[in-house]
Design a protein around this motif. Structure first.
Motif, short mmCIF file in Angstrom:
data_model
loop_
_atom_site.label_atom_id
_atom_site.label_comp_id
_atom_site.label_asym_id
_atom_site.label_seq_id
_atom_site.Cartn_x
_atom_site.Cartn_y
_atom_site.Cartn_z
N SER A 136 0.85 -1.20 0.00
CA SER A 136 0.00 0.00 0.00
C SER A 136 0.88 1.24 0.00
CB SER A 136 -0.92 0.01 1.23
OG SER A 136 -1.76 -1.12 1.24
N LEU A 137 0.62 2.16 -0.93
CA LEU A 137 1.41 3.37 -1.04
C LEU A 137 0.99 4.34 0.06
CD1 LEU A 137 3.59 4.86 -2.64
CD2 LEU A 137 1.78 5.75 -4.12
N ALA A 138 1.75 4.37 1.15
CA ALA A 138 1.41 5.23 2.29
C ALA A 138 1.89 6.66 2.09
CB ALA A 138 2.00 4.65 3.58
N PHE A 139 2.99 6.82 1.35
CA PHE A 139 3.56 8.16 1.16
C PHE A 139 4.28 8.23 -0.18
CE2 PHE A 139 7.14 11.07 1.24
CZ PHE A 139 6.58 12.24 1.72
N CYS A 140 4.13 9.35 -0.86
CA CYS A 140 4.94 9.64 -2.05
C CYS A 140 5.08 11.15 -2.18
CB CYS A 140 4.35 9.01 -3.31
SG CYS A 140 2.77 9.70 -3.84
N THR A 141 6.26 11.59 -2.59
CA THR A 141 6.54 13.03 -2.65
C THR A 141 5.68 13.74 -3.69
OG1 THR A 141 8.42 12.45 -4.09
CG2 THR A 141 8.90 12.87 -1.77
N SER A 142 5.32 13.05 -4.77
CA SER A 142 4.50 13.70 -5.81
C SER A 142 3.10 14.01 -5.30
CB SER A 142 4.43 12.80 -7.04
OG SER A 142 3.83 11.56 -6.73
N ARG A 143 2.64 13.30 -4.31
CA ARG A 143 1.30 13.50 -3.76
C ARG A 143 1.32 14.22 -2.41
NH1 ARG A 143 -1.28 8.07 -1.99
NH2 ARG A 143 0.05 8.50 -0.18
N ASP A 144 2.29 13.88 -1.56
CA ASP A 144 2.30 14.37 -0.18
C ASP A 144 3.35 15.45 0.09
OD1 ASP A 144 0.27 12.43 0.70
OD2 ASP A 144 1.85 10.96 0.34
N GLY A 145 4.15 15.77 -0.92
CA GLY A 145 5.15 16.82 -0.75
C GLY A 145 6.48 16.31 -0.22
N PHE A 146 7.50 17.16 -0.35
CA PHE A 146 8.85 16.83 0.08
C PHE A 146 9.03 17.25 1.53
CE2 PHE A 146 9.15 16.53 -4.42
CZ PHE A 146 10.21 15.69 -4.70
N SER A 147 8.64 16.37 2.44
CA SER A 147 8.72 16.69 3.87
C SER A 147 8.85 15.41 4.67
CB SER A 147 7.48 17.47 4.32
OG SER A 147 7.43 17.56 5.73
N LEU A 148 9.91 15.31 5.45
CA LEU A 148 10.11 14.14 6.29
C LEU A 148 9.03 14.03 7.36
CD1 LEU A 148 11.83 11.69 7.06
CD2 LEU A 148 13.30 13.22 8.41
N GLN A 149 8.58 15.19 7.90
CA GLN A 149 7.52 15.16 8.91
C GLN A 149 6.22 14.64 8.32
OE1 GLN A 149 7.15 18.41 11.70
NE2 GLN A 149 9.21 19.17 11.25
N SER A 150 5.97 14.96 7.04
CA SER A 150 4.78 14.42 6.38
C SER A 150 4.89 12.90 6.24
CB SER A 150 4.61 15.05 4.99
OG SER A 150 4.32 16.42 5.09
N LEU A 151 6.10 12.44 5.98
CA LEU A 151 6.32 11.00 5.90
C LEU A 151 6.01 10.33 7.24
CD1 LEU A 151 7.38 8.36 4.66
CD2 LEU A 151 9.71 9.14 5.17
N TYR A 152 6.49 10.93 8.33
CA TYR A 152 6.21 10.38 9.66
C TYR A 152 4.70 10.37 9.93
CZ TYR A 152 11.21 10.88 10.80
OH TYR A 152 12.58 10.78 10.82
N ARG A 153 4.01 11.43 9.55
CA ARG A 153 2.57 11.50 9.78
C ARG A 153 1.83 10.41 9.02
NH1 ARG A 153 3.36 17.22 9.76
NH2 ARG A 153 2.89 17.31 7.52
N LEU A 164 10.32 9.98 -4.14
CA LEU A 164 10.44 9.05 -3.02
C LEU A 164 9.08 8.47 -2.68
CD1 LEU A 164 12.58 9.30 0.15
CD2 LEU A 164 10.12 8.98 0.42
N GLU A 165 9.04 7.17 -2.38
CA GLU A 165 7.80 6.50 -2.02
C GLU A 165 8.04 5.59 -0.81
OE1 GLU A 165 6.17 6.07 -6.65
OE2 GLU A 165 6.88 4.31 -5.54
N ALA A 166 7.03 5.46 0.03
CA ALA A 166 7.06 4.53 1.16
C ALA A 166 5.86 3.60 1.05
CB ALA A 166 7.03 5.28 2.49
N TRP A 167 6.14 2.32 0.89
CA TRP A 167 5.10 1.30 0.73
C TRP A 167 4.98 0.49 2.01
CZ3 TRP A 167 2.25 0.63 -3.83
CH2 TRP A 167 2.70 1.38 -4.92
N VAL A 168 3.77 0.42 2.57
CA VAL A 168 3.51 -0.39 3.75
C VAL A 168 3.08 -1.78 3.29
CG1 VAL A 168 2.06 -0.70 5.79
CG2 VAL A 168 2.90 1.58 5.19
#
Length: 217
Positions: A80-97, A211-215
């Motif tokens: 599941s795509l939990a985070f990606c910079t193209s959608r959620d912006g370039f922010s590490l804090q957004s990644l944590y959220r 950058l993408e983070a997949w859960v």
């Protein structure tokens, strides 16, 4: 008067019968072995994982190759795509959220300004932490262009550490295997004792293009 002549016919003993039967059985088994082809081992085939979302970094081939190196416990898990910079912006804090509510594991993938694809597998969700966390399932990888996977060496337990202004994975002699800044714009990669890895990008310092983070769950 002619004398009678007796003809004796020697009968095989039970032991000889048994031996003869065993020889016949062995001959039949040998014939069967000659005519029956040996089973061909089935090669392990990479499988494209089930996705909830579309990747802007990895294609189906790269995902299939990576799936072969994931821990057995996550085999068959959906991505599941939990985070990606193209959608959620370039922010590490957004990644944590975006990681809140997830316990992991997480596959972090990115593409830099040179088009190089690399990343890391974390055994648990990416989060703020006072120290390093994670398990020996954590690893780094790079497509350069063939996939290279760098597993835990056992020399230390510096797997993942999340600060407000940086994310670090793998450490040794003051160097990080993978390091990302708070804006998810710049990063670095150095050989480290945790994974005995090569530099993941073409250069030790790089700029992040995507950058993408997949859960995995």
């Amino acid at each position: 008067m002619k004398s009678l002549r007796w003809r004796y016919t020697r009968l095989p003993s039970q032991v000889e019968d048994a031996l003869s039967g065993e020889e016949d059985k062995e001959e039949e088994e040998e014939k069967e072995e000659e005519t029956t082809p040996a089973p061909t081992p089935v090669p392990e085939q990479p499988v494209v994982p089930q996705l909830a979302g579309a990747s802007q970094v990895l294609g189906a081939s790269e995902m299939s190759q990576l799936s072969l190196h994931l821990p057995p416990r996550v085999t068959g898990y959906s991505w599941s795509l939990a985070f990606c910079t193209s959608r959620d912006g370039f922010s590490l804090q957004s990644l944590y959220r975006q990681m809140e509510g997830h316990s992991g594991p997480v596959l972090l993938v990115l593409r830099d300004q040179d088009g190089q694809m690399f990343g890391a597998f974390s055994s648990s969700a990416l989060r703020l932490s006072k120290g390093f966390y994670g398990t020996g399932e954590t690893f780094l990888f790079s497509f350069s262009p063939q996939l290279k996977v760098f597993k835990w060496t056992g020399s230390n337990s510096f797997f993942v550490k999340g600060d407000l202004d940086s994310l670090m994975m793998g450490c040794g002699s003051g160097h990080f295997g993978l390091w990302l800044d708070g804006d998810l714009y710049r990063g670095g990669s150095h050989p480290c004792a945790t994974f005995n890895n090569e530099v993941l990008a073409r250069q030790e310092q790089f700029c992040i293009n995507e950058l993408e983070a997949w859960v995995l769950s």
